[in-house]
Write a protein that holds these residues in place. Structure first.
Motif, PDB file in Angstrom:
ATOM      1  N   ARG A 229       0.825  -1.211   0.000  1.00 56.32           N
ATOM      2  CA  ARG A 229       0.000   0.000   0.000  1.00 56.32           C
ATOM      3  C   ARG A 229       0.859   1.261   0.000  1.00 56.32           C
ATOM      4  NH1 ARG A 229      -5.303  -0.980   3.937  1.00 56.32           N
ATOM      5  NH2 ARG A 229      -6.236  -2.632   2.664  1.00 56.32           N
ATOM      6  N   ILE A 230       1.954   1.254   0.742  1.00 55.38           N
ATOM      7  CA  ILE A 230       2.770   2.474   0.749  1.00 55.38           C
ATOM      8  C   ILE A 230       3.481   2.646  -0.595  1.00 55.38           C
ATOM      9  CG2 ILE A 230       4.932   1.560   1.707  1.00 55.38           C
ATOM     10  CD1 ILE A 230       5.078   4.140   3.391  1.00 55.38           C
ATOM     11  N   ARG A 231       3.810   1.553  -1.273  1.00 53.31           N
ATOM     12  CA  ARG A 231       4.364   1.688  -2.629  1.00 53.31           C
ATOM     13  C   ARG A 231       3.351   2.366  -3.541  1.00 53.31           C
ATOM     14  NH1 ARG A 231       5.813  -3.940  -1.819  1.00 53.31           N
ATOM     15  NH2 ARG A 231       7.956  -4.023  -1.004  1.00 53.31           N
ATOM     16  N   ARG A 232       2.086   1.971  -3.416  1.00 54.92           N
ATOM     17  CA  ARG A 232       1.044   2.610  -4.224  1.00 54.92           C
ATOM     18  C   ARG A 232       0.896   4.091  -3.854  1.00 54.92           C
ATOM     19  NH1 ARG A 232      -2.837  -0.806  -3.335  1.00 54.92           N
ATOM     20  NH2 ARG A 232      -3.962   0.376  -1.733  1.00 54.92           N
ATOM     21  N   THR A 233       1.006   4.403  -2.567  1.00 53.86           N
ATOM     22  CA  THR A 233       0.935   5.804  -2.135  1.00 53.86           C
ATOM     23  C   THR A 233       2.069   6.618  -2.743  1.00 53.86           C
ATOM     24  OG1 THR A 233      -0.145   5.221  -0.051  1.00 53.86           O
ATOM     25  CG2 THR A 233       1.013   7.329  -0.126  1.00 53.86           C
ATOM     26  N   LEU A 234       3.273   6.053  -2.736  1.00 53.72           N
ATOM     27  CA  LEU A 234       4.447   6.780  -3.219  1.00 53.72           C
ATOM     28  C   LEU A 234       4.444   6.957  -4.732  1.00 53.72           C
ATOM     29  CD1 LEU A 234       7.153   5.065  -0.986  1.00 53.72           C
ATOM     30  CD2 LEU A 234       6.230   7.371  -0.710  1.00 53.72           C
ATOM     31  N   THR A 235       3.745   6.083  -5.461  1.00 53.62           N
ATOM     32  CA  THR A 235       3.759   6.159  -6.920  1.00 53.62           C
ATOM     33  C   THR A 235       2.459   6.675  -7.516  1.00 53.62           C
ATOM     34  OG1 THR A 235       3.089   3.822  -7.083  1.00 53.62           O
ATOM     35  CG2 THR A 235       5.460   4.311  -7.129  1.00 53.62           C
ATOM     36  N   SER A 236       1.359   6.661  -6.734  1.00 59.02           N
ATOM     37  CA  SER A 236       0.071   7.146  -7.235  1.00 59.02           C
ATOM     38  C   SER A 236      -0.399   8.412  -6.535  1.00 59.02           C
ATOM     39  CB  SER A 236      -1.002   6.051  -7.084  1.00 59.02           C
ATOM     40  OG  SER A 236      -0.651   4.892  -7.793  1.00 59.02           O
ATOM     41  N   GLY A 237       0.241   8.758  -5.405  1.00 58.13           N
ATOM     42  CA  GLY A 237      -0.095  10.002  -4.721  1.00 58.13           C
ATOM     43  C   GLY A 237      -1.097   9.818  -3.605  1.00 58.13           C
TER      44      GLY A 237
END
Length: 259
Positions: A229-237
């Motif tokens: 989830r944090i990877r998605r946060t870092l790459t999708s905003g």
């Protein structure tokens, strides 16, 4: 994924133009990707181009980009950088692969972070009135937006609490009416900006009401709770107004933590 840094030459008229409007700067950022068409609409949960301005000082403004493809910022260097100083080895910006860091993230990791965001909530003044999105205007409510447990869970992290030795208020002061977010958590909010600009297309006159936007920058410390989830946060905003310089979170190693 790639992470890119570009320093604005604030003495140049081109830089001042870019800094005057998030929409103008967004268009310049998107022009850094030759394979990306203006009509391409990003998937909300897929990696996208994110950008953020860090105002360290009046003459030190840094532009950060996170993107699926490697950018070419030649036009930004010519308009708002130091083109005469550019060389093949130092074109005027720095880009590095971002995927190795993303792949290393693990549950329990602790990092420093920075995020520029558009903290908003939905309100209605009467029972029969449609809910309206409006900005949080005070630091305590802006912090509350990021500290929301559901938001943190969806984003894959939790904001760390300060140890008792670093708190100014008593550790037991946790009742909702008295809780001081800025003293309980490793979190600060700064650089509050109220922006107003018109949406317009190249060569067209601005139309309609101006866009109003409130942005703030958060600095703090977090712990990874869900690496995916944090990877998605870092790459999708994170949050709204990603096209206008919001949503990009970056991580930094904490002092004394080796990786």
């Amino acid at each position: 994924m790639f992470l890119t840094r570009f320093r604005m030459n604030t003495a140049r008229p081109g830089a001042r133009l870019l800094l005057s409007s998030p929409q103008v700067l967004h268009a310049a950022v998107m022009s850094s990707f030759p394979n990306l068409l203006p009509t391409d609409a990003p998937d909300p949960d897929s990696p996208r181009v994110l950008w953020r301005l860090d105002h360290h000082a009046r003459a030190e403004v840094m532009l950060f980009l996170v993107s699926p493809d490697q950018p070419d910022l030649t036009h930004l260097v010519e308009q708002a950088g130091w083109p005469a100083a550019a060389t093949p080895d130092n074109p005027g910006w720095q880009t590095r692969p971002y995927t190795p860091l993303l792949d290393r993230l693990a549950k329990g990791d602790q990092w420093g972070f920075r995020l520029t965001a558009n903290p908003v909530h939905h309100i209605r003044r009467t029972a029969d009135e449609p809910r309206k999105r409006t900005a949080h205007l005070t630091p305590i409510h802006q912090m509350g937006w990021l500290l929301d447990p559901n938001r943190q869970e969806r984003a894959g992290f939790r904001i760390l609490e300060k140890p008792d030795s670093k708190r100014l208020l008593p550790a037991g002061t946790t009742h909702h009416k008295h809780e001081h977010h800025g003293d309980r958590y490793e979190l600060t909010v700064r650089d509050h900006r109220s922006l107003g600009f018109h949406k317009s297309h190249a060569g067209a006159q601005p139309r309609g009401k101006p866009v109003s936007l409130v942005t703030v920058t958060f600095d703090g410390r977090l712990e990874v709770t869900d690496p995916e989830r944090i990877r998605r946060t870092l790459t999708s905003g994170l949050g709204k107004a990603k096209a206008y310089g919001c949503g990009l979170m970056t991580l930094a190693p904490l002092p004394g933590v080796t990786r």
